[in-house]
Design a protein around this motif. Sequence first.
Motif, PDB file in Angstrom:
ATOM      1  N   PHE A 174       0.822  -1.189  -0.119  1.00  0.00           N
ATOM      2  CA  PHE A 174      -0.118  -0.094  -0.089  1.00  0.00           C
ATOM      3  C   PHE A 174       0.742   1.297   0.157  1.00  0.00           C
ATOM      4  CE2 PHE A 174      -2.049   3.513   2.620  1.00  0.00           C
ATOM      5  CZ  PHE A 174      -3.024   3.839   1.735  1.00  0.00           C
ATOM      6  N   SER A 175       0.547   2.130  -0.974  1.00  0.00           N
ATOM      7  CA  SER A 175       1.312   3.379  -1.231  1.00  0.00           C
ATOM      8  C   SER A 175       0.562   4.598  -0.773  1.00  0.00           C
ATOM      9  CB  SER A 175       1.988   3.462  -2.148  1.00  0.00           C
ATOM     10  OG  SER A 175       3.062   2.437  -2.587  1.00  0.00           O
ATOM     11  N   LYS A 176       0.879   5.641  -0.251  1.00  0.00           N
ATOM     12  CA  LYS A 176       0.475   6.889   0.290  1.00  0.00           C
ATOM     13  C   LYS A 176       1.364   8.144  -0.349  1.00  0.00           C
ATOM     14  CE  LYS A 176      -2.146   9.378   3.705  1.00  0.00           C
ATOM     15  NZ  LYS A 176      -2.721   9.254   5.015  1.00  0.00           N
ATOM     16  N   LEU A 200      10.850  10.030  -2.899  1.00  0.00           N
ATOM     17  CA  LEU A 200      12.273  10.360  -3.273  1.00  0.00           C
ATOM     18  C   LEU A 200      12.614  11.496  -2.631  1.00  0.00           C
ATOM     19  CD1 LEU A 200      12.476   9.640  -7.039  1.00  0.00           C
ATOM     20  CD2 LEU A 200      13.285   8.133  -5.165  1.00  0.00           C
ATOM     21  N   ASN A 201      11.907  12.763  -2.731  1.00  0.00           N
ATOM     22  CA  ASN A 201      12.177  13.893  -1.788  1.00  0.00           C
ATOM     23  C   ASN A 201      12.011  13.799  -0.468  1.00  0.00           C
ATOM     24  OD1 ASN A 201      12.197  16.921  -2.100  1.00  0.00           O
ATOM     25  ND2 ASN A 201      10.207  16.754  -0.968  1.00  0.00           N
ATOM     26  N   LYS A 202      11.098  12.888   0.142  1.00  0.00           N
ATOM     27  CA  LYS A 202      11.194  12.636   1.420  1.00  0.00           C
ATOM     28  C   LYS A 202      12.401  11.963   1.953  1.00  0.00           C
ATOM     29  CE  LYS A 202       8.536  10.393   5.181  1.00  0.00           C
ATOM     30  NZ  LYS A 202       7.026   9.964   5.269  1.00  0.00           N
ATOM     31  N   LEU A 203      12.848  11.056   1.024  1.00  0.00           N
ATOM     32  CA  LEU A 203      14.245  10.325   1.431  1.00  0.00           C
ATOM     33  C   LEU A 203      15.508  11.125   1.083  1.00  0.00           C
ATOM     34  CD1 LEU A 203      13.440   6.816   0.656  1.00  0.00           C
ATOM     35  CD2 LEU A 203      13.447   7.967   2.929  1.00  0.00           C
ATOM     36  N   LYS A 204      15.162  12.108   0.335  1.00  0.00           N
ATOM     37  CA  LYS A 204      16.365  13.029  -0.243  1.00  0.00           C
ATOM     38  C   LYS A 204      17.313  12.159  -0.895  1.00  0.00           C
ATOM     39  CE  LYS A 204      16.183  16.316   3.877  1.00  0.00           C
ATOM     40  NZ  LYS A 204      14.489  15.869   4.039  1.00  0.00           N
ATOM     41  N   VAL A 205      16.778  11.446  -2.248  1.00  0.00           N
ATOM     42  CA  VAL A 205      17.652  10.444  -2.868  1.00  0.00           C
ATOM     43  C   VAL A 205      16.963  10.860  -4.303  1.00  0.00           C
ATOM     44  CG1 VAL A 205      18.234   9.086  -0.983  1.00  0.00           C
ATOM     45  CG2 VAL A 205      16.251   8.404  -2.350  1.00  0.00           C
ATOM     46  N   GLN A 206      17.781  10.247  -5.325  1.00  0.00           N
ATOM     47  CA  GLN A 206      17.474  10.265  -6.581  1.00  0.00           C
ATOM     48  C   GLN A 206      16.582   8.915  -6.985  1.00  0.00           C
ATOM     49  OE1 GLN A 206      20.663  11.443  -9.014  1.00  0.00           O
ATOM     50  NE2 GLN A 206      20.681  13.538  -8.507  1.00  0.00           N
ATOM     51  N   GLU A 207      17.034   7.927  -6.349  1.00  0.00           N
ATOM     52  CA  GLU A 207      16.282   6.588  -6.582  1.00  0.00           C
ATOM     53  C   GLU A 207      16.222   5.804  -5.463  1.00  0.00           C
ATOM     54  OE1 GLU A 207      18.491   4.293  -9.326  1.00  0.00           O
ATOM     55  OE2 GLU A 207      20.363   4.480  -8.375  1.00  0.00           O
ATOM     56  N   ILE A 208      15.162   4.964  -5.246  1.00  0.00           N
ATOM     57  CA  ILE A 208      15.122   4.092  -4.027  1.00  0.00           C
ATOM     58  C   ILE A 208      16.131   2.878  -4.044  1.00  0.00           C
ATOM     59  CG2 ILE A 208      13.604   2.486  -2.944  1.00  0.00           C
ATOM     60  CD1 ILE A 208      12.797   5.325  -2.643  1.00  0.00           C
ATOM     61  N   PRO A 209      17.266   2.584  -3.217  1.00  0.00           N
ATOM     62  CA  PRO A 209      17.888   1.690  -3.226  1.00  0.00           C
ATOM     63  C   PRO A 209      17.046   0.123  -3.250  1.00  0.00           C
ATOM     64  CG  PRO A 209      17.761   2.487  -0.970  1.00  0.00           C
ATOM     65  CD  PRO A 209      17.048   3.421  -1.976  1.00  0.00           C
ATOM     66  N   LYS A 210      17.665  -0.771  -3.972  1.00  0.00           N
ATOM     67  CA  LYS A 210      17.107  -2.244  -3.978  1.00  0.00           C
ATOM     68  C   LYS A 210      16.606  -2.646  -2.763  1.00  0.00           C
ATOM     69  CE  LYS A 210      19.485  -3.457  -8.319  1.00  0.00           C
ATOM     70  NZ  LYS A 210      20.238  -4.584  -9.084  1.00  0.00           N
ATOM     71  N   ASP A 238       5.794  14.240   3.566  1.00  0.00           N
ATOM     72  CA  ASP A 238       6.771  14.774   4.414  1.00  0.00           C
ATOM     73  C   ASP A 238       6.559  15.085   5.798  1.00  0.00           C
ATOM     74  OD1 ASP A 238       9.776  15.237   4.222  1.00  0.00           O
ATOM     75  OD2 ASP A 238       9.381  17.400   4.149  1.00  0.00           O
ATOM     76  N   GLY A 239       5.344  15.242   6.183  1.00  0.00           N
ATOM     77  CA  GLY A 239       5.033  15.631   7.411  1.00  0.00           C
ATOM     78  C   GLY A 239       4.822  14.523   8.386  1.00  0.00           C
ATOM     79  N   VAL A 240       4.988  13.120   7.973  1.00  0.00           N
ATOM     80  CA  VAL A 240       4.875  11.765   8.698  1.00  0.00           C
ATOM     81  C   VAL A 240       6.166  11.724   8.897  1.00  0.00           C
ATOM     82  CG1 VAL A 240       4.080   9.590   8.626  1.00  0.00           C
ATOM     83  CG2 VAL A 240       2.755  11.500   7.627  1.00  0.00           C
ATOM     84  N   PRO A 248      13.290   7.676   8.584  1.00  0.00           N
ATOM     85  CA  PRO A 248      14.564   8.275   7.875  1.00  0.00           C
ATOM     86  C   PRO A 248      14.920   9.803   8.425  1.00  0.00           C
ATOM     87  CG  PRO A 248      12.676   8.845   6.376  1.00  0.00           C
ATOM     88  CD  PRO A 248      12.106   8.019   7.308  1.00  0.00           C
ATOM     89  N   PHE A 249      16.257  10.093   8.513  1.00  0.00           N
ATOM     90  CA  PHE A 249      16.636  11.512   8.787  1.00  0.00           C
ATOM     91  C   PHE A 249      18.115  11.504   8.568  1.00  0.00           C
ATOM     92  CE2 PHE A 249      17.974   8.546  12.316  1.00  0.00           C
ATOM     93  CZ  PHE A 249      19.484   9.004  12.732  1.00  0.00           C
ATOM     94  N   VAL A 250      18.482  12.855   8.509  1.00  0.00           N
ATOM     95  CA  VAL A 250      19.853  13.303   7.998  1.00  0.00           C
ATOM     96  C   VAL A 250      20.697  13.772   9.150  1.00  0.00           C
ATOM     97  CG1 VAL A 250      21.250  14.537   6.483  1.00  0.00           C
ATOM     98  CG2 VAL A 250      19.307  13.504   5.558  1.00  0.00           C
TER      99      VAL A 250
END
Length: 284
Positions: free
Chosen positions: A68-70, A76-86, A184-186, A209-211
């Motif tokens: 399920f996706s929301k 990608l923006n939330k994780l601050k990456v260009q692609e999801i790792p495998k 991004d608010g979750v 996730p966090f940086v």
Amino acid sequence: MRVILGGGIAGLIIANNKKESVVIEQQPKLGGIFTYDELLGLKIPFHPPLVDSQFDYFKSEKINLRIFSKKEKFILNKLKVQEIPKWLSFNEQMYYITNLSEKIEYLSKNVRVLHSNIKKIVKDKIITNNSVLSAEEIYSTISRKYISEILGKKNELRSVSFIEFIAIVPKRERQWDIYINGDDGVSFSHIINAYWISQQYDILYVLIPFVASPPVWDKIYSDLKREQIVTKDEIVGFRSRIIRDGILIGEEKEEYIGSIKMCGRLGKWKNFTLVETVLDSLRC
């Protein structure tokens, strides 16, 4: 003597393949990301070992997953990456490795381990907080970024870290086994319900996730309740930990930093899956 830095699955495999070796690991338990713990009579992996195909090195069983996706387009923006790792990608049908804890225990029995923190490396000398080791060869499976820093070498490597919160809750009907939230608010991005581990409980792996710094727990519990995942009162057991360098960003192609051979996911600084990590370590 051969010295292997890191006692995760990669370090243990390399140590078993090298004669007269010692593993330096700062954590009290071996296994890295895939360390196991006992909770409510269950043997719980700290991260569920899911792979997309069978692999002869392990025993596995087929698992069906409802995804399920929301707001997934924002993930990608939330994780601050260009692609999801495998390793963070899921299919409706995957394989769960059933003998990983036994494999880790077997590999651990055959190696000499020094539980210590690495402070400095000078040529063939490894200085820890309680000893100095002379090494004929050095293999590193720990953070390439950290090794570069203690050797005084510049790098532009970055990463996204995670809190991994494991919540054990009574079983109930859910419409998903993998929950992806790009809002991004979750605070959390992914939840894995490892329903197959127990007939009595759902084992929820919540990835936050966090940086810079992780969100506060009040925020995490509030988000889980608001998204109707679980309330704090429903949780009958839990574990949590921080996964540093969860998603790796940047690239360096050299196999060696100085005289140190870099191996595995963190050494090569590649977002390897578990299978890719094992294959790389067997070749290292």
